[in-house]
Design a protein around this motif. Sequence first.
Motif, PDB file in Angstrom:
ATOM      1  N   LEU A 126     -21.655   3.349  -1.900  1.00 38.08           N
ATOM      2  CA  LEU A 126     -21.458   1.944  -1.548  1.00 38.08           C
ATOM      3  C   LEU A 126     -21.740   1.696  -0.065  1.00 38.08           C
ATOM      4  O   LEU A 126     -21.403   2.518   0.786  1.00 38.08           O
ATOM      5  CB  LEU A 126     -20.014   1.507  -1.842  1.00 38.08           C
ATOM      6  CG  LEU A 126     -19.601   1.402  -3.311  1.00 38.08           C
ATOM      7  CD1 LEU A 126     -18.101   1.099  -3.409  1.00 38.08           C
ATOM      8  CD2 LEU A 126     -20.411   0.326  -4.036  1.00 38.08           C
ATOM      9  N   TYR A 161     -20.293  -0.404   2.177  1.00 34.35           N
ATOM     10  CA  TYR A 161     -19.163  -1.302   2.473  1.00 34.35           C
ATOM     11  C   TYR A 161     -19.022  -1.444   3.977  1.00 34.35           C
ATOM     12  O   TYR A 161     -18.947  -0.444   4.703  1.00 34.35           O
ATOM     13  CB  TYR A 161     -17.860  -0.753   1.875  1.00 34.35           C
ATOM     14  CG  TYR A 161     -16.673  -1.664   2.092  1.00 34.35           C
ATOM     15  CD1 TYR A 161     -16.491  -2.805   1.319  1.00 34.35           C
ATOM     16  CD2 TYR A 161     -15.734  -1.384   3.079  1.00 34.35           C
ATOM     17  CE1 TYR A 161     -15.417  -3.643   1.516  1.00 34.35           C
ATOM     18  CE2 TYR A 161     -14.648  -2.219   3.288  1.00 34.35           C
ATOM     19  CZ  TYR A 161     -14.496  -3.352   2.500  1.00 34.35           C
ATOM     20  OH  TYR A 161     -13.425  -4.189   2.714  1.00 34.35           O
ATOM     21  N   LEU A 169     -13.452  -3.009  -4.563  1.00 37.25           N
ATOM     22  CA  LEU A 169     -14.887  -2.748  -4.699  1.00 37.25           C
ATOM     23  C   LEU A 169     -15.120  -1.337  -5.241  1.00 37.25           C
ATOM     24  O   LEU A 169     -16.016  -1.120  -6.075  1.00 37.25           O
ATOM     25  CB  LEU A 169     -15.594  -2.931  -3.362  1.00 37.25           C
ATOM     26  CG  LEU A 169     -17.120  -2.840  -3.419  1.00 37.25           C
ATOM     27  CD1 LEU A 169     -17.700  -3.998  -4.221  1.00 37.25           C
ATOM     28  CD2 LEU A 169     -17.721  -2.829  -2.011  1.00 37.25           C
ATOM     29  N   ASP A 201      -9.374  -4.840  -0.316  1.00 40.09           N
ATOM     30  CA  ASP A 201     -10.739  -5.284  -0.608  1.00 40.09           C
ATOM     31  C   ASP A 201     -11.618  -4.078  -0.933  1.00 40.09           C
ATOM     32  O   ASP A 201     -12.385  -4.079  -1.904  1.00 40.09           O
ATOM     33  CB  ASP A 201     -11.346  -6.031   0.585  1.00 40.09           C
ATOM     34  CG  ASP A 201     -10.571  -7.278   0.971  1.00 40.09           C
ATOM     35  OD1 ASP A 201      -9.734  -7.734   0.175  1.00 40.09           O
ATOM     36  OD2 ASP A 201     -10.818  -7.794   2.080  1.00 40.09           O
ATOM     37  N   HIS A 202     -11.529  -3.057  -0.091  1.00 39.14           N
ATOM     38  CA  HIS A 202     -12.314  -1.838  -0.267  1.00 39.14           C
ATOM     39  C   HIS A 202     -11.940  -1.147  -1.575  1.00 39.14           C
ATOM     40  O   HIS A 202     -12.816  -0.669  -2.322  1.00 39.14           O
ATOM     41  CB  HIS A 202     -12.062  -0.914   0.925  1.00 39.14           C
ATOM     42  CG  HIS A 202     -13.073   0.178   1.072  1.00 39.14           C
ATOM     43  ND1 HIS A 202     -13.017   1.099   2.096  1.00 39.14           N
ATOM     44  CD2 HIS A 202     -14.160   0.513   0.330  1.00 39.14           C
ATOM     45  CE1 HIS A 202     -14.032   1.942   1.978  1.00 39.14           C
ATOM     46  NE2 HIS A 202     -14.737   1.611   0.914  1.00 39.14           N
ATOM     47  N   THR A 215     -16.508 -12.429   7.484  1.00 41.86           N
ATOM     48  CA  THR A 215     -17.161 -12.067   6.238  1.00 41.86           C
ATOM     49  C   THR A 215     -18.016 -13.221   5.721  1.00 41.86           C
ATOM     50  O   THR A 215     -19.158 -13.025   5.303  1.00 41.86           O
ATOM     51  CB  THR A 215     -16.124 -11.668   5.171  1.00 41.86           C
ATOM     52  OG1 THR A 215     -15.299 -10.617   5.672  1.00 41.86           O
ATOM     53  CG2 THR A 215     -16.806 -11.196   3.891  1.00 41.86           C
TER      54      THR A 215
END
Length: 317
Positions: free
Chosen positions: A176, A178, A162, A158-159, A187
């Motif tokens: 970012l 995050y 992004l 996911d990271h 989430t």
Amino acid sequence: MNFRKALLPLAVLAAMVAGSAQAQVNVMLPANPGGGWDSTGRQAFQAMNDAGIYTGAVNFTNKGGAGGTIGLAEFQGAYTGKPDALAVFGAITVGSIILNKSPIDLADFRPVARLTAEYLVIAVADSSPHQSLQDLVEAMKADPGATPIGGGSAGGVDHIALALLAQAADIPVSDLNYIPQASGAETVTGIVNGTLAAGISGISEFQQFAEQGRIRILGITSAERKEGLDVPTFKEAGYDIEIANWRGILGSPDMPEDNYQTWVDRFTQLNESEAWAKVLETQGWDQFFIAGEEFGSFIQEENERIGAILKEAGLAE
């Protein structure tokens, strides 16, 4: 009295008891309940049971944290050299080991099977002013710190997704905001209550909430639109990004060879079963199967590939 005849039933009974004691597999789910790894493990063994491939007892253990490395460390300590001990893991683990400089080495475990691939989606609250992926990117560009985005473990897929989006939009990755979450459900909660401007996760963790109207999916990381999901791809939005989250099964370090081959065979049968095909369809997972040493080679290649992405994105040294 014939003692041999008298003792025979006791010997048979003892063998039956010993056999039943071994008729259990211990499965480490190195995440909190409700997430993708949890679902993968439980759904796989339910389908295996439905298909008659393995119908014995299953002891699941959930141990979340640090992209699966905490659970895998506990699994390694408790089950090294033991049969019928398996763990779920995936691409997230590879990145987390690198980012956190974890002592865990995936090469120490037995590579049983890679099962699925799942593309990622990015979503906002249904009430969000961001109507498109481009809208969200513009908000990130204008004020990254004021645009918190939640997802899986730091350094996970996911990271990484992004970070790739930020790079494509000329946003410094280091800017970012995050925020790693313990699960996809957490989430979604953050998106809905407004503590997160957006969230990124696998389709299976977001789709039901989108169908309920609680969140709105803005984009998907697949090369083409996903059938049954009216969502544009990142590429359609102008960002040349394609990335998937894969999940698979590891055997305990030094698992006995015959037992290891038994589980490779069982998961191969699972992959070919109608019961598993139904799970894939229901969950929105793509079939992504390889097994045994071929899977081991893939893990090594992924370690190199994900490591390079993390370094290029400035997330790892």
